[in-house]
Design a protein around this motif. Structure first.
Motif, short mmCIF file in Angstrom:
data_model
loop_
_atom_site.label_atom_id
_atom_site.label_comp_id
_atom_site.label_asym_id
_atom_site.label_seq_id
_atom_site.Cartn_x
_atom_site.Cartn_y
_atom_site.Cartn_z
N UNK A 237 -0.21 5.97 -14.35
CA UNK A 237 -0.03 5.84 -12.90
C UNK A 237 1.40 5.41 -12.59
N UNK A 238 1.92 4.45 -13.38
CA UNK A 238 3.27 3.93 -13.13
C UNK A 238 4.34 4.98 -13.40
N UNK A 239 4.24 5.69 -14.54
CA UNK A 239 5.27 6.66 -14.90
C UNK A 239 5.32 7.82 -13.91
N UNK A 240 4.18 8.14 -13.29
CA UNK A 240 4.15 9.25 -12.36
C UNK A 240 5.09 9.05 -11.18
N UNK A 249 1.46 22.27 -7.73
CA UNK A 249 0.59 21.33 -7.03
C UNK A 249 1.35 20.47 -6.03
N UNK A 250 2.52 19.98 -6.46
CA UNK A 250 3.28 19.07 -5.61
C UNK A 250 2.55 17.74 -5.45
N UNK A 251 2.90 17.02 -4.39
CA UNK A 251 2.23 15.75 -4.11
C UNK A 251 0.95 16.02 -3.33
N UNK A 252 -0.10 15.31 -3.69
CA UNK A 252 -1.40 15.56 -3.08
C UNK A 252 -1.59 14.82 -1.77
N UNK A 253 -0.94 13.64 -1.64
CA UNK A 253 -1.10 12.84 -0.42
C UNK A 253 -0.01 11.77 -0.36
N UNK A 254 0.28 11.32 0.85
CA UNK A 254 1.19 10.20 1.11
C UNK A 254 2.64 10.48 0.69
N UNK A 255 2.93 11.67 0.25
CA UNK A 255 4.28 11.99 -0.19
C UNK A 255 4.63 11.44 -1.55
N UNK A 256 3.62 10.93 -2.28
CA UNK A 256 3.90 10.41 -3.62
C UNK A 256 2.72 10.54 -4.59
N UNK A 257 1.51 10.72 -4.12
CA UNK A 257 0.34 10.76 -4.99
C UNK A 257 0.30 12.07 -5.77
N UNK A 258 0.26 11.99 -7.10
CA UNK A 258 0.21 13.17 -7.95
C UNK A 258 -1.18 13.36 -8.54
N UNK A 259 -1.41 14.53 -9.11
CA UNK A 259 -2.68 14.79 -9.78
C UNK A 259 -2.87 13.83 -10.94
N UNK A 261 -1.86 10.76 -11.18
CA UNK A 261 -2.29 9.47 -10.65
C UNK A 261 -3.73 9.52 -10.18
N UNK A 262 -4.09 10.62 -9.52
CA UNK A 262 -5.46 10.76 -9.03
C UNK A 262 -6.45 10.71 -10.18
N UNK A 263 -6.12 11.37 -11.30
CA UNK A 263 -7.02 11.38 -12.45
C UNK A 263 -7.01 10.06 -13.21
N UNK A 264 -5.96 9.26 -13.01
CA UNK A 264 -5.86 7.98 -13.71
C UNK A 264 -6.62 6.86 -13.02
N UNK A 265 -6.83 6.97 -11.71
CA UNK A 265 -7.54 5.91 -10.99
C UNK A 265 -8.95 5.69 -11.56
N UNK A 266 -9.75 6.74 -11.81
CA UNK A 266 -11.07 6.50 -12.41
C UNK A 266 -10.98 5.80 -13.76
N UNK A 267 -9.94 6.12 -14.56
CA UNK A 267 -9.80 5.45 -15.86
C UNK A 267 -9.55 3.95 -15.68
N UNK A 268 -8.74 3.59 -14.71
CA UNK A 268 -8.47 2.17 -14.45
C UNK A 268 -9.76 1.46 -14.06
N UNK A 269 -10.52 2.06 -13.15
CA UNK A 269 -11.77 1.45 -12.68
C UNK A 269 -12.80 1.37 -13.81
N UNK A 270 -12.92 2.45 -14.58
CA UNK A 270 -13.87 2.45 -15.69
C UNK A 270 -13.46 1.42 -16.74
N UNK A 271 -12.15 1.33 -17.02
CA UNK A 271 -11.67 0.35 -17.99
C UNK A 271 -12.01 -1.07 -17.56
N UNK A 272 -11.80 -1.39 -16.29
CA UNK A 272 -12.13 -2.73 -15.79
C UNK A 272 -13.64 -2.98 -15.89
N UNK A 273 -14.43 -1.96 -15.57
CA UNK A 273 -15.89 -2.12 -15.64
C UNK A 273 -16.35 -2.36 -17.07
#
Length: 295
Positions: A237-240, A249-259, A261-273
Motif C-alpha cells: 500500500x505504501x509503495x503504491x 487502469x490508472x487511478x481508481x478513486x481520489x486521484x491516488x487509489x490504485x488497484x 492498494x485496493x487489493x492490499x486493503x483486504x490483506x491488511x484487515x485479514x492480517x489484523x484479524x
C-alpha cells in the motif's frame, strides 16, 4: 544520483533459446524457498511431514504461483489485452504476474495438500509464510531488470531513467545516442523512483528478516500468516504512492487509489484479524521427523 537503466533482459542464450533474467529470478525464489523449507522440515516445524511430502508441497505451490499469478494479472489488470491477443498468456518472461493472484494460487495448493496430509490449513500456511519473501524479492529484481513497473518522477537530481519510458523513447530517435543524451543531462527530468527496488527491500528483505525471526520459535496458529498478510499489505500500500498505476487502469478513486492498494486493503484487515484470532489459538510444537517416528 542518477542511473541509466540499460540492463539486457536476456541473461544468456543456449543456441536459439534465450534465457531471461525474469525467469531466473523466479527460479531463484523457488530454490530459496526449497532450502529454507527443508531446514524447517528437519526442525520438525510441520510434524509428520518429511522431505518427500515437502517436495510435493513445493511442486503444487510452484504451480499455484505461476498459474495463479498469471491468471490474476489478466483478470485484475489487463483482461482486454489478453482477450484480443490470447497467445500473450504464455509470454511469462515478459512480466505480467500478480502477487495477489499468485497468493490465491498458493492458498489453493496448500489447502489441497493439507487435506491430503490431514493437516490444519493454517499450520501449513504458518509454515510456508516465511519462505515466500525471498521469491517476492527476486521477482521485484526481475521487474527492475525488465524495466517495468517503474515509479513516478522523482522531481530531483536522483532516480533511474528508463529508456522503456514512453516519454524517454520519444526523445531517443537514435538509440546509439542514448548514453550521450543521458550524460548531457537532457534526460534528468525523466528520472523515476525505482519502485521495484523499494519493493525488493520491503517485500523481500524486510519481510524475510521479520518473519524468519518471528517464526524462529513456536507461535500460536494464525500468528505467522497474520503477520505476513499485514506486512505485505502495508508495504505494498505504501509503495503504491510512488509507483505509477497500470496505464490501462490508472487511478481508481481520489486521484491516488490504485488497484494494488485496493487489493492490499483486504490483506491488511485479514492480517489484523488473524493476529487477533491467534491469541486464543493453540501453538504447534516442533517435532523433528526422527522423534515422530519413535512416537
Amino acid at each position: 544520483m542518477l542511473y541509466l537503466h540499460q540492463i539486457d533482459p536476456i541473461a544468456f542464450r543456449i543456441g536459439p533459446v534465450a534465457v531471461h533474467w525474469y525467469g531466473l529470478m523466479y527460479l531463484l525464489g523457488f530454490v530459496a524457498a526449497w532450502y529454507l523449507g527443508r531446514s524447517r522440515v528437519r526442525a520438525g516445524r510441520l510434524p509428520g511431514v518429511d522431505a518427500n511430502a515437502y517436495g510435493d508441497l513445493m511442486f503444487y505451490a510452484m504451480l499455484g504461483v505461476v498459474l495463479g499469478g498469471r491468471i490474476g494479472y489478466i483478470l485484475f489488470y489487463d483482461l482486454r489485452t489478453y482477450i484480443e491477443h490470447p497467445l500473450q498468456v504464455f509470454k511469462i518472461w515478459q512480466g505480467g504476474m500478480s502477487f495477489h493472484g499468485g497468493l490465491l494460487g498458493v492458498v489453493v495448493a496448500m489447502f489441497w495438500w493439507g487435506r491430503r496430509h490431514k493437516l490444519h490449513f493454517f499450520d501449513v500456511a504458518d509454515f510456508v509464510a516465511p519462505l515466500v519473501p525471498p521469491g517476492l524479492g527476486f521477482g521485484r529484481l526481475g521487474n527492475f531488470i525488465n524495466g517495468e513497473l517503474w515509479g513516478k518522477a522523482t522531481g530531483g537530481n536522483w532516480g533511474v531513467v528508463f529508456p522503456q519510458d514512453p516519454e524517454v523513447s520519444r526523445l531517443i530517435l537514435d538509440p546509439t545516442m542514448l548514453r550521450a543524451q543521458f550524460e548531457s543531462g537532457a534526460l534528468n527530468m525523466y528520472a523515476r523512483h525505482p519502485s521495484q527496488l523499494y519493493q525488493f527491500a520491503l517485500e523481500g528483505v524486510a519481510m524475510f528478516v521479520i518473519l524468519w525471526w518471528y517464526s524462529s520459535r513456536p507461535r500460536p496458529r494464525y500468528a505467522i500468516s497474520g503477520l505476513f498478510a499485514l506486512l505485505y499489505g502495508v508495504f505494498r500500500f505504501a509503495v503504491e504512492f510512488v509507483r505509477l498505476p497500470d496505464e490501462n487502469l490508472g487511478y481508481l478513486a481520489f486521484g491516488w487509489l490504485t488497484m494494488g492498494q485496493l487489493l492490499s486493503v483486504p490483506l491488511i484487515l485479514i492480517g489484523l484479524f488473524w493476529l487477533w484470532k491467534s491469541h486464543r489459538a493453540p501453538t504447534l510444537q516442533p517435532q523433528p521427523p526422527a522423534a515422530a517416528e519413535k512416537a
